[in-house]
Motif scaffolding. Structure first.
Motif, PDB file in Angstrom:
ATOM      1  N   ARG A   1       0.813  -0.619  -0.175  1.00 51.30           N
ATOM      2  CA  ARG A   1       0.122  -0.036  -0.268  1.00 51.30           C
ATOM      3  C   ARG A   1       0.921   1.463   0.213  1.00 51.30           C
ATOM      4  N   ILE A   2       1.619   1.155   1.196  1.00 46.32           N
ATOM      5  CA  ILE A   2       2.583   2.424   1.076  1.00 46.32           C
ATOM      6  C   ILE A   2       3.779   2.591  -0.746  1.00 46.32           C
ATOM      7  N   LEU A   3       3.514   1.783  -1.073  1.00 47.46           N
ATOM      8  CA  LEU A   3       4.543   1.838  -2.201  1.00 47.46           C
ATOM      9  C   LEU A   3       3.700   2.298  -3.452  1.00 47.46           C
ATOM     10  N   LYS A   4       3.090   1.688  -3.700  1.00 44.77           N
ATOM     11  CA  LYS A   4       1.194   2.605  -4.087  1.00 44.77           C
ATOM     12  C   LYS A   4       1.227   3.564  -4.251  1.00 44.77           C
ATOM     13  N   ASP A   5       1.284   3.599  -3.151  1.00 47.99           N
ATOM     14  CA  ASP A   5       1.373   5.341  -2.799  1.00 47.99           C
ATOM     15  C   ASP A   5       2.589   5.791  -3.050  1.00 47.99           C
ATOM     16  N   LEU A   6       3.531   6.244  -2.580  1.00 48.48           N
ATOM     17  CA  LEU A   6       4.328   6.848  -3.454  1.00 48.48           C
ATOM     18  C   LEU A   6       4.507   7.132  -5.026  1.00 48.48           C
ATOM     19  N   ASN A   7       4.300   5.553  -5.233  1.00 47.39           N
ATOM     20  CA  ASN A   7       4.125   6.006  -7.549  1.00 47.39           C
ATOM     21  C   ASN A   7       3.152   6.574  -7.620  1.00 47.39           C
ATOM     22  N   GLN A   8       2.127   6.708  -6.801  1.00 44.02           N
ATOM     23  CA  GLN A   8       1.330   7.544  -7.385  1.00 44.02           C
ATOM     24  C   GLN A   8       1.771   9.517  -7.678  1.00 44.02           C
ATOM     25  N   GLN A   9       2.495   9.773  -6.264  1.00 39.66           N
ATOM     26  CA  GLN A   9       3.132  10.840  -5.963  1.00 39.66           C
ATOM     27  C   GLN A   9       3.998  10.828  -6.517  1.00 39.66           C
ATOM     28  N   GLY A  10       4.578  10.286  -7.347  1.00 36.70           N
ATOM     29  CA  GLY A  10       5.967  10.544  -7.872  1.00 36.70           C
ATOM     30  C   GLY A  10       7.466  10.183  -7.183  1.00 36.70           C
ATOM     31  N   VAL A  11       6.896   9.066  -5.936  1.00 35.03           N
ATOM     32  CA  VAL A  11       8.641   9.734  -5.259  1.00 35.03           C
ATOM     33  C   VAL A  11       9.834   8.267  -5.531  1.00 35.03           C
ATOM     34  N   ILE A  12       8.477   7.452  -5.861  1.00 35.30           N
ATOM     35  CA  ILE A  12       9.214   6.041  -7.065  1.00 35.30           C
ATOM     36  C   ILE A  12       8.898   6.009  -8.147  1.00 35.30           C
ATOM     37  N   LYS A  13       9.423   4.583  -8.624  1.00 34.70           N
ATOM     38  CA  LYS A  13       8.665   4.813 -10.198  1.00 34.70           C
ATOM     39  C   LYS A  13       8.073   3.083 -10.367  1.00 34.70           C
ATOM     40  N   GLU A  14       7.456   2.631 -10.829  1.00 34.69           N
ATOM     41  CA  GLU A  14       7.434   1.206 -11.050  1.00 34.69           C
ATOM     42  C   GLU A  14       7.706   0.462 -12.502  1.00 34.69           C
ATOM     43  N   VAL A  15       8.014   0.098 -12.050  1.00 32.40           N
ATOM     44  CA  VAL A  15       9.142  -0.599 -13.661  1.00 32.40           C
ATOM     45  C   VAL A  15       8.642  -1.492 -14.069  1.00 32.40           C
ATOM     46  N   TYR A  16       8.416  -2.561 -13.133  1.00 28.66           N
ATOM     47  CA  TYR A  16       7.745  -4.123 -13.621  1.00 28.66           C
ATOM     48  C   TYR A  16       6.483  -4.387 -13.042  1.00 28.66           C
ATOM     49  N   ARG A  17       5.360  -4.862 -13.496  1.00 26.44           N
ATOM     50  CA  ARG A  17       4.477  -5.349 -12.255  1.00 26.44           C
ATOM     51  C   ARG A  17       3.959  -6.674 -13.817  1.00 26.44           C
ATOM     52  N   ASN A  18       3.462  -7.791 -12.583  1.00 22.09           N
ATOM     53  CA  ASN A  18       2.829  -8.706 -13.088  1.00 22.09           C
ATOM     54  C   ASN A  18       2.146  -8.756 -11.708  1.00 22.09           C
ATOM     55  N   ARG A  19       1.442 -10.392 -11.492  1.00 20.27           N
ATOM     56  CA  ARG A  19       0.513 -10.713 -10.730  1.00 20.27           C
ATOM     57  C   ARG A  19       0.617 -11.077  -9.446  1.00 20.27           C
ATOM     58  N   ARG A  20       2.488 -10.920  -9.652  1.00 20.03           N
ATOM     59  CA  ARG A  20       2.103 -11.248  -7.800  1.00 20.03           C
ATOM     60  C   ARG A  20       3.020 -10.396  -6.506  1.00 20.03           C
ATOM     61  N   THR A  21       3.545  -9.403  -8.095  1.00 20.63           N
ATOM     62  CA  THR A  21       4.731  -8.462  -7.455  1.00 20.63           C
ATOM     63  C   THR A  21       5.019  -7.607  -8.339  1.00 20.63           C
ATOM     64  N   ALA A  22       5.308  -6.631  -7.448  1.00 20.09           N
ATOM     65  CA  ALA A  22       6.028  -5.253  -8.367  1.00 20.09           C
ATOM     66  C   ALA A  22       7.191  -4.795  -7.876  1.00 20.09           C
ATOM     67  N   ILE A  23       7.851  -3.816  -9.058  1.00 17.27           N
ATOM     68  CA  ILE A  23       9.238  -3.681  -9.069  1.00 17.27           C
ATOM     69  C   ILE A  23       9.368  -1.936  -8.885  1.00 17.27           C
ATOM     70  N   TYR A  24       9.964  -1.295  -7.842  1.00 15.95           N
ATOM     71  CA  TYR A  24       9.891  -0.058  -7.905  1.00 15.95           C
ATOM     72  C   TYR A  24      11.467   0.425  -7.964  1.00 15.95           C
ATOM     73  N   VAL A  25      11.754   1.369  -8.493  1.00 15.76           N
ATOM     74  CA  VAL A  25      12.426   1.948  -8.901  1.00 15.76           C
ATOM     75  C   VAL A  25      12.721   3.737  -8.014  1.00 15.76           C
ATOM     76  N   ALA A  26      13.825   4.025  -7.353  1.00 23.76           N
ATOM     77  CA  ALA A  26      13.473   4.931  -6.571  1.00 23.76           C
ATOM     78  C   ALA A  26      13.639   6.433  -7.534  1.00 23.76           C
ATOM     79  N   SER A  27      12.711   7.723  -8.176  1.00 25.08           N
ATOM     80  CA  SER A  27      12.713   8.663  -8.590  1.00 25.08           C
ATOM     81  C   SER A  27      13.502   9.715  -8.565  1.00 25.08           C
TER      82      SER A  27
END
Length: 107
Positions: A81-107
């Motif tokens: 939930r925290i990662l999803k919120d930070l992604n929406q705020q633009g703090v981090i960026k989602e690079v990859y997602r499948n049905r199980r997990t997501a991978i983020y990088v700091a932007s």
């Protein structure tokens, strides 16, 4: 000639006892497969927790919910939930997602 016969008292008592046991089972708290009590998790994410997570994110190149949950000592669902919120705020960026997990990088 006769009518329907009355049920014996013992049958009525048994039926009432079964109904009472069914009510008790409904009232029992949910138990997981491991035997632990399941508690409703209506968790409010505090600003302090988000700041702590952002500090952890700065140290890592790649962020996954599992890594964040283990380093920040929070549950996996809260980390997602925290990662999803930070992604929406633009703090981090989602690079990859499948049905199980997501991978983020700091932007």
């Amino acid at each position: 000639m006769g009518g329907a016969s009355k049920k014996p008292i013992s049958n009525v008592e048994k039926r009432m006892k079964k109904e009472a046991e069914a009510q008790q089972k409904k009232e029992k708290k949910k138990v997981s497969k491991t035997g632990n009590e399941v508690i409703s998790k209506n968790i409010v994410i505090s600003d302090e927790m988000v700041k702590r997570v952002q500090e952890e994110i700065k140290k890592e190149k790649i962020i996954t919910p599992y890594n964040l949950a283990t380093k920040a000592s929070i549950t996996l669902s809260v980390a997602k939930r925290i990662l999803k919120d930070l992604n929406q705020q633009g703090v981090i960026k989602e690079v990859y997602r499948n049905r199980r997990t997501a991978i983020y990088v700091a932007s």
